[in-house]
Design a protein around this motif. Sequence first.
Motif, short mmCIF file in Angstrom:
data_model
loop_
_atom_site.label_atom_id
_atom_site.label_comp_id
_atom_site.label_asym_id
_atom_site.label_seq_id
_atom_site.Cartn_x
_atom_site.Cartn_y
_atom_site.Cartn_z
N SER A 80 46.08 48.06 35.23
CA SER A 80 47.36 48.73 35.48
C SER A 80 48.34 47.79 36.20
O SER A 80 47.94 46.78 36.77
N PRO A 81 49.62 48.18 36.23
CA PRO A 81 50.60 47.41 37.00
C PRO A 81 50.23 47.34 38.48
O PRO A 81 50.43 46.30 39.11
N LEU A 82 49.69 48.41 39.03
CA LEU A 82 49.28 48.42 40.43
C LEU A 82 48.16 47.40 40.67
O LEU A 82 48.19 46.65 41.65
N TRP A 83 47.20 47.34 39.75
CA TRP A 83 46.12 46.37 39.88
C TRP A 83 46.70 44.94 39.86
O TRP A 83 46.32 44.12 40.68
N LEU A 84 47.60 44.66 38.91
CA LEU A 84 48.17 43.32 38.80
C LEU A 84 48.94 42.96 40.06
O LEU A 84 48.80 41.85 40.59
N ARG A 85 49.71 43.90 40.59
CA ARG A 85 50.46 43.64 41.83
C ARG A 85 49.50 43.33 42.98
O ARG A 85 49.69 42.37 43.71
N ASP A 86 48.45 44.14 43.12
CA ASP A 86 47.49 43.91 44.20
C ASP A 86 46.74 42.59 44.02
O ASP A 86 46.50 41.87 44.98
N PHE A 87 46.39 42.26 42.78
CA PHE A 87 45.67 41.02 42.50
C PHE A 87 46.54 39.81 42.86
O PHE A 87 46.08 38.87 43.50
N LEU A 88 47.80 39.85 42.45
CA LEU A 88 48.71 38.74 42.76
C LEU A 88 49.00 38.66 44.26
O LEU A 88 49.12 37.56 44.81
#
Length: 134
Positions: free
Chosen positions: A93-101
């Motif tokens: 998800s977009p939330l996962w990508l934001r948290d990962f980055l």
Amino acid sequence: MAKKKKPKDVSAEFRNTQLTDALQTQDMAAVAFALRHGPTVVPLLRPGSRDDPRDSGEVWTYRDPATGDVALLLFSDATHKPATLPPHVGLHSPLWLRDFLATHGEVITTVFFDIAGPHPLQAAPADLLAALEA
């Protein structure tokens, strides 16, 4: 006689059509919109456990042996992932990508989208993080 179930086409589920279209036009505003509103296909070193929904697998990154630089490879569609990469993918998800980055952005030097084509794009992790937070 029982009917055989037709195998499910999993590849149809591992895509973000908006991201594919945005990469085709190389429109950064459209790429940012697609990332904020749809999933991203991520290569996995180890797939997540089917019995544990909190286990999303282990993300595969590329480390340049000459420089030590780390690249995150993301895909708009699982069919765009080169066969030379690990065989497993996750849809995040977009939330996962934001948290990962946000967590790994200091280590990751660049992010590549659809690196083998058809419309590759390269971005800085900080730029993507800013786009996801907009």
